[in-house]
Design a protein around this motif. Sequence first.
Motif, mmCIF file in Angstrom:
data_model
loop_
_atom_site.group_PDB
_atom_site.id
_atom_site.type_symbol
_atom_site.label_atom_id
_atom_site.label_comp_id
_atom_site.label_asym_id
_atom_site.label_seq_id
_atom_site.Cartn_x
_atom_site.Cartn_y
_atom_site.Cartn_z
ATOM 1 N N ASP A 193 123.711 66.003 81.082
ATOM 2 C CA ASP A 193 123.257 66.436 82.412
ATOM 3 C C ASP A 193 123.380 67.950 82.597
ATOM 4 O OD1 ASP A 193 122.767 63.771 83.038
ATOM 5 O OD2 ASP A 193 124.742 63.473 83.924
ATOM 6 N N GLY A 194 123.060 68.696 81.554
ATOM 7 C CA GLY A 194 123.081 70.155 81.628
ATOM 8 C C GLY A 194 124.436 70.783 81.403
ATOM 9 N N SER A 195 125.489 69.971 81.373
ATOM 10 C CA SER A 195 126.842 70.488 81.154
ATOM 11 C C SER A 195 127.191 70.395 79.672
ATOM 12 C CB SER A 195 127.840 69.672 81.977
ATOM 13 O OG SER A 195 129.154 70.101 81.735
ATOM 14 N N GLU A 196 127.743 71.494 79.105
ATOM 15 C CA GLU A 196 128.039 71.541 77.683
ATOM 16 C C GLU A 196 129.546 71.480 77.422
ATOM 17 O OE1 GLU A 196 126.248 74.983 75.981
ATOM 18 O OE2 GLU A 196 124.183 74.333 76.388
ATOM 19 N N GLN A 197 129.914 70.850 76.334
ATOM 20 C CA GLN A 197 131.294 70.835 75.880
ATOM 21 C C GLN A 197 131.292 70.851 74.353
ATOM 22 O OE1 GLN A 197 132.017 66.635 77.419
ATOM 23 N NE2 GLN A 197 133.254 66.617 75.563
ATOM 24 N N MET A 198 132.432 71.148 73.757
ATOM 25 C CA MET A 198 132.536 71.211 72.301
ATOM 26 C C MET A 198 133.488 70.127 71.826
ATOM 27 S SD MET A 198 134.111 72.484 69.339
ATOM 28 C CE MET A 198 135.248 73.806 69.746
ATOM 29 N N LEU A 199 133.050 69.426 70.777
ATOM 30 C CA LEU A 199 133.822 68.335 70.212
ATOM 31 C C LEU A 199 134.089 68.658 68.739
ATOM 32 C CD1 LEU A 199 134.769 65.284 70.627
ATOM 33 C CD2 LEU A 199 132.513 64.650 69.749
ATOM 34 N N THR A 200 135.307 68.476 68.266
ATOM 35 C CA THR A 200 135.623 68.683 66.857
ATOM 36 C C THR A 200 135.719 67.333 66.156
ATOM 37 O OG1 THR A 200 136.847 70.721 67.322
ATOM 38 C CG2 THR A 200 137.257 69.662 65.206
ATOM 39 N N VAL A 201 134.943 67.181 65.092
ATOM 40 C CA VAL A 201 134.838 65.902 64.388
ATOM 41 C C VAL A 201 134.976 66.135 62.890
ATOM 42 C CG1 VAL A 201 133.307 63.960 63.850
ATOM 43 C CG2 VAL A 201 133.353 64.888 66.158
ATOM 44 N N SER A 202 135.687 65.272 62.205
ATOM 45 C CA SER A 202 135.806 65.362 60.747
ATOM 46 C C SER A 202 134.585 64.722 60.088
ATOM 47 C CB SER A 202 137.079 64.650 60.264
ATOM 48 O OG SER A 202 138.228 65.297 60.739
ATOM 49 N N HIS A 203 134.060 65.425 59.104
ATOM 50 C CA HIS A 203 132.877 64.934 58.388
ATOM 51 C C HIS A 203 133.342 63.956 57.305
ATOM 52 C CE1 HIS A 203 129.180 64.511 56.402
ATOM 53 N NE2 HIS A 203 129.003 65.728 55.897
ATOM 54 N N THR A 204 133.532 62.711 57.698
ATOM 55 C CA THR A 204 134.154 61.726 56.799
ATOM 56 C C THR A 204 133.260 60.542 56.448
ATOM 57 O OG1 THR A 204 135.125 60.592 58.721
ATOM 58 C CG2 THR A 204 136.480 62.256 57.613
ATOM 59 N N PHE A 205 132.072 60.439 57.050
ATOM 60 C CA PHE A 205 131.230 59.268 56.806
ATOM 61 C C PHE A 205 130.518 59.365 55.460
ATOM 62 C CE2 PHE A 205 130.157 57.141 61.140
ATOM 63 C CZ PHE A 205 131.473 56.720 61.236
ATOM 64 N N SER A 206 130.702 58.337 54.638
ATOM 65 C CA SER A 206 129.959 58.225 53.385
ATOM 66 C C SER A 206 128.591 57.614 53.668
ATOM 67 C CB SER A 206 130.719 57.325 52.410
ATOM 68 O OG SER A 206 130.764 55.996 52.918
ATOM 69 N N GLU A 207 127.760 57.572 52.636
ATOM 70 C CA GLU A 207 126.438 56.954 52.792
ATOM 71 C C GLU A 207 126.575 55.484 53.166
ATOM 72 O OE1 GLU A 207 122.486 57.277 53.239
ATOM 73 O OE2 GLU A 207 123.804 58.913 52.632
ATOM 74 N N THR A 208 127.573 54.821 52.614
ATOM 75 C CA THR A 208 127.816 53.412 52.935
ATOM 76 C C THR A 208 128.169 53.240 54.408
ATOM 77 O OG1 THR A 208 128.622 52.984 50.695
ATOM 78 C CG2 THR A 208 129.202 51.374 52.386
ATOM 79 N N CYS A 209 128.979 54.142 54.930
ATOM 80 C CA CYS A 209 129.330 54.096 56.356
ATOM 81 C C CYS A 209 128.094 54.265 57.226
ATOM 82 C CB CYS A 209 130.343 55.188 56.685
ATOM 83 S SG CYS A 209 131.981 54.927 55.989
ATOM 84 N N ILE A 210 127.239 55.202 56.839
ATOM 85 C CA ILE A 210 126.018 55.479 57.609
ATOM 86 C C ILE A 210 125.130 54.239 57.678
ATOM 87 C CG2 ILE A 210 123.839 56.772 57.607
ATOM 88 C CD1 ILE A 210 126.114 58.499 58.454
ATOM 89 N N GLU A 211 124.982 53.569 56.542
ATOM 90 C CA GLU A 211 124.045 52.443 56.475
ATOM 91 C C GLU A 211 124.424 51.276 57.369
ATOM 92 O OE1 GLU A 211 121.005 52.294 55.105
ATOM 93 O OE2 GLU A 211 121.396 54.434 54.806
#
Length: 334
Positions: free
Chosen positions: A312-330
Motif C-alpha cells: 500500500d505504498g509503504s516500504e520496509q526492508m526484510l533480511t532473508v537468508s538465501h537458503t532455498f535449493s531447487e528442490t525447495c523451490i519446486e
Amino acid sequence: MKRKALALLSGGLDSTLAVKVMLEQGIEVEALNFTSPFCTCTGKNAGCKSEAIRVAEEFGIPIKVMHKGVDYLEVVRAPRHGYGKGMNPCVDCRIFLLRKAKEYMAESGADFVITGEVLGQRPMSQRRDTLRVIERESGLEGLLLRPLSAKHFEPTRPEREGWVDREKLLAIQGRSRKEQMQLAEDLDVKNYPCPAGGCLLTEVSFVSKVRDVFDHSDQLNLRDFRLLKVARHFRVGPRTKVLIGRNEAENELLSHHVQPGEAAIRWLDGSSPLGVLMGTVDDVLLETAAKVLLRYTKAEPGSDCRIKVTVDGSEQMLTVSHTFSETCIEQYRV
C-alpha cells in the motif's frame, strides 16, 4: 423486409466466412465477439479481439465486444457437460455464449443468430448430437443458423420462411479446412489468420494453474485467471501465491495488478525481478516468498539478502537468508 443476423465472430476463418455468406445474401449482420482470460492470444493489439474488429471493419458491419465474466468462471469450474482433454468445457462454453447472444438479440434487433461452426470439426462440441444439445439448451432452437454446414441439418426458421436462401448455404463437414479455403478464395476473403491458437483450457500443462486458483479461492475474480498467462507462479500458503516476473515487461504488468494489502518484493543488492504476493500476507509468507524470489537473482547462496517490501505504498526492508535449493523451490511451484 430485410432481416438481420447476429453473428458470433471470433475473427477466425470459419466465423468470417459465415458472416460473408450472409452478407452475400443481403442479410444485415451485426457481430458479437467474446473475450476470455483463457484465450491463447497475448498483447494489447493482438489476437482474437483485434482480428474480429478488423473483419467487422473490413465488412462494414457493427461489432460488440463482450467480456466473459465471473459467471463464465463458474461454468469452467463445474460444467454440466464435462471437460475435454484438459479443463475445457466446450459444450457448456458454447451454450453460455449463445445464451448471451440470445439475450442481446432484442437489443440489437436481430432475427436470428449465426455461427461458423462446422459439423465434425471439433471432437467435443461439433458432433451432431452435441450441436443439437447446444441449440436446445441455449434457447435458440430454430433460430441458430450454421451457414457452413446448414445442409447437414434440418432447415431453420430463417430457411423455412425464406429469409435466407438454403440453396446458397454450404454442406462442409469434417476437420479439413480445404473447402473453407476454397470458399474464401471464391468470396474474395483475404488475410484471414491460420487456424491456430485457441483456448488455454485445452492445454494439459495449463490446467494445474487453473485448478490451483479454484482450489484456493474464497471468491473468484478475473484478475487471478488473467495473470495465469504471465510470470512464474508459486503457492506459498492456502490463500497466498507469489508471482515472479520473467522479464521487464512482466515485471511492469505485475506492478499494475498489485491490490490493496498485497505485497511487492525485490532484492535490493542487485538486479531483481518483481515478486507479487497475492492474497493473505504475513511475515512467514513474506519470508518464504522472498526465498523463492532470490532463486531468480544472482544473490550468493547462503548469504543474508535485503528484500524491499512494498505494501500500500509503504516500504520496509526484510533480511532473508538465501537458503532455498531447487528442490525447495519446486515444492511451491504451481
